[in-house]
Design an enzyme around this catalytic site. Sequence first.
Site, PDB file in Angstrom:
ATOM      1  N   GLU A 104       0.821  -1.204   0.000  1.00 46.09           N
ATOM      2  CA  GLU A 104       0.000   0.000   0.000  1.00 46.09           C
ATOM      3  C   GLU A 104       0.863   1.266   0.000  1.00 46.09           C
ATOM      4  O   GLU A 104       0.432   2.329  -0.444  1.00 46.09           O
ATOM      5  CB  GLU A 104      -0.913  -0.006   1.234  1.00 46.09           C
ATOM      6  CG  GLU A 104      -2.361   0.264   0.899  1.00 46.09           C
ATOM      7  CD  GLU A 104      -3.311   0.041   2.055  1.00 46.09           C
ATOM      8  OE1 GLU A 104      -4.222  -0.771   1.878  1.00 46.09           O
ATOM      9  OE2 GLU A 104      -3.149   0.652   3.117  1.00 46.09           O
TER      10      GLU A 104
ATOM     11  N   HIS B 179       7.814 -27.092  -1.195  1.00 41.43           N
ATOM     12  CA  HIS B 179       7.159 -28.216  -1.866  1.00 41.43           C
ATOM     13  C   HIS B 179       6.007 -27.738  -2.744  1.00 41.43           C
ATOM     14  O   HIS B 179       5.180 -28.534  -3.171  1.00 41.43           O
ATOM     15  CB  HIS B 179       6.688 -29.232  -0.819  1.00 41.43           C
ATOM     16  CG  HIS B 179       7.836 -29.793  -0.015  1.00 41.43           C
ATOM     17  ND1 HIS B 179       8.432 -30.998  -0.316  1.00 41.43           N
ATOM     18  CD2 HIS B 179       8.521 -29.276   1.021  1.00 41.43           C
ATOM     19  CE1 HIS B 179       9.442 -31.205   0.534  1.00 41.43           C
ATOM     20  NE2 HIS B 179       9.510 -30.171   1.357  1.00 41.43           N
TER      21      HIS B 179
ATOM     22  N   LYS C 256     -14.168   0.341  -3.950  1.00 42.23           N
ATOM     23  CA  LYS C 256     -15.261   0.760  -3.061  1.00 42.23           C
ATOM     24  C   LYS C 256     -16.362   1.444  -3.863  1.00 42.23           C
ATOM     25  O   LYS C 256     -17.552   1.167  -3.671  1.00 42.23           O
ATOM     26  CB  LYS C 256     -14.739   1.736  -2.004  1.00 42.23           C
ATOM     27  CG  LYS C 256     -13.851   1.094  -0.976  1.00 42.23           C
ATOM     28  CD  LYS C 256     -13.469   2.113   0.085  1.00 42.23           C
ATOM     29  CE  LYS C 256     -12.353   1.560   0.967  1.00 42.23           C
ATOM     30  NZ  LYS C 256     -11.749   2.578   1.810  1.00 42.23           N
TER      31      LYS C 256
HETATM   32  O1  PA5 Z   1      -3.614   1.351   5.859  1.00 43.59           O
HETATM   33  C1  PA5 Z   1      -4.702   1.831   5.611  1.00 43.59           C
HETATM   34  O2  PA5 Z   1      -4.904   3.051   5.636  1.00 43.59           O
HETATM   35  C2  PA5 Z   1      -5.888   0.951   5.285  1.00 43.59           C
HETATM   36  O3  PA5 Z   1      -5.522  -0.368   5.111  1.00 43.59           O
HETATM   37  C3  PA5 Z   1      -6.913   1.025   6.414  1.00 43.59           C
HETATM   38  O4  PA5 Z   1      -6.300   0.627   7.604  1.00 43.59           O
HETATM   39  C4  PA5 Z   1      -8.128   0.144   6.134  1.00 43.59           C
HETATM   40  O5  PA5 Z   1      -8.696   0.517   4.899  1.00 43.59           O
HETATM   41  C5  PA5 Z   1      -9.156   0.290   7.237  1.00 43.59           C
HETATM   42  O6  PA5 Z   1      -9.517   1.635   7.377  1.00 43.59           O
HETATM   43  P1  PA5 Z   1     -10.282   2.165   8.652  1.00 43.59           P
HETATM   44  O7  PA5 Z   1      -9.399   1.971   9.831  1.00 43.59           O
HETATM   45  O8  PA5 Z   1     -10.572   3.604   8.359  1.00 43.59           O
HETATM   46  O9  PA5 Z   1     -11.546   1.343   8.788  1.00 43.59           O
END
Ligand code: PA5
Length: 435
Positions: free
Chosen positions: A288, A309, A423
Site C-alpha cells: 500500500e 514443496h 469501493k
Molecule cells: O492502511 C490503511 O490506511 C488501510 O488499510 C486502512 O487501515 C483500512 O482501509 C481500514 O480503514 P479504517 O481503519 O478507516 O476502517
Amino acid sequence: MEQFSIKTGHLSNEIKQEANTQLFPEVCKAKEHLLKGDAAGNDFLGWVNLPEEIDQKELARLKADVERLAGKSKVFVVIGIGGSYLGARMVIEALQSEFASMVRGARPYIVYAGHTLSEDYYSQLLNLLDHEDYSVAVISKSGTTTEPAVAFRIVKAHLEKKYGKAEAAQRIIAITDAHKGALHTIAVQEGYPMYVIPDNVGGRFSVLTPVGLLPIAMAGYDIDRLLEGARDMRRVCIEKDTLEENPAMMYAAIRNVLYRKGIKVEMLVSSLPNLRYLAEWWKQLYGESEGKEHKGLLPHSLSITTDLHSMGQYVQDGERLMMETMIHVKHPATHVPVPTDEQNLDGINYLVNKSLTEINDCAMEGTIEAHVAGGVPVVGIEIERVDEYTLGQLIYFFEFACGISGYTLGVNPFDQPGVEAYKKNMFRLLGKPGF
Ligand code: PA5
C-alpha cells in the site's frame, strides 16, 4: 539494543557497491525527509516518534480496560480490516501457541471480524458467540469502512440480545478518530469506552497505537516490551547514518538497487509458521505504501519448508523476477528432540543429535544457496528470538525502512488512493445512495 542484523553476505559485490555508492545519498535524503517532515505525506509521520511519545496515562487506562474485560470474556472479538487489523494479528499469531484454544486459555481467545464479508464466516462466529462469554473491540480510523461496519452491526445486535443493552455497552471498546466518523458518533451515543487513533498515523503504521496494543494486551502479551523493542530500534534508525550501522537504510537501499535492476517481486521468507501474519502485515505495509504510479516491488511471501514443496520449483527455475528477504530467528523458545530408532527404517538416525532448529536452519541455508545459484538475490534479517521485544524491533524497522524506501522510489509512501476504486464500484452495485 538486542542483536538485530541485516545479512548481505549472499548478495553480489556489484549490488552491495551500488547500494553504498549510487543509492546511499538518495537513502540519506529520504531519511532526512522522514525526520524533517518536508516531503509528500508529511501529515502522516506521527508513527516516527510514536514509541517515545506514547501517552502513559492512556496506556494505563487501556490496560485497566483490558483487565476488566479479560475477567469476564472467554472470547474477544477484534473487528477491523487492513491497518486496523493486521498489526494486532501479526503479533498475537507470532506469540500464541499454534494450537491455542479458547476453551483452555487463561486469557480471552482472540477472534477476528470485519476483515471479510463471508456469510458463512459470520454464521460460524455467531454460533461460537452463542456459547461463550465475549467482548468486542471495534477498530476503524475513518469510522466508515463498510466491512467492519457490517461486522459490528451483526456482532453488536448479538451482544445486546445476549447481555442486554447496558451490559453490552460495557463490553464494547471503540478505537477510532478523536472527533469524526460514524463509529465515533455511535460510540459517543452509546457511551462505549473510546481510544483514539492519532490523525497523523495512517492505518498501516498504527500497530503501536491502541489499534494494535489493545488486542495484543488482551491476548496477554507484554505491550511495554513491544514498545521497548520499537523504541530501541527507533534510536538506531534515527541516529545511525551509514548503511552498515542502520538496518533500515541498508534494507531500503538494497531493495531499490534490485528494483532498478529489473527485479519486480520481493518475497519475505521465514521458516517459522507463526510468522505468517508478519508477512501479511508486511505485504500491506509495502504494497500500500509503494504500489503507486505503476511502480514498486510486489510484496509476496514464502513459508519454508512448507512452500518449498509448492512454490520452490518456480523460485528455483521460473521467470527471474524476484528477490528474497529471509528472516532468520536464532533461538527457538522450546526444544523437541528427534528420537533414536534402533531399526532406522526411515533412515533419519543421522539427525538424532541435531535439534529441529538445526535441521530447519540447514533447510534455510540450503535454500539460500540453491536460490542464489539459481539467480535470486537474497538478503537476510536476523533476530535473536520471537518475543514482544523483537517484534517491536521488527515493526519499527520495517516501518522506517518503508518510509525511506518509498521516498527513494519516488512515491508518497503515506497515501493509498488506489484502494478507493473497488469501493466506488461496490457501492454502485449495492445501490448506496449517491453512487
Ligand atoms: O492502511 C490503511 O490506511 C488501510 O488499510 C486502512 O487501515 C483500512 O482501509 C481500514 O480503514 P479504517 O481503519 O478507516 O476502517
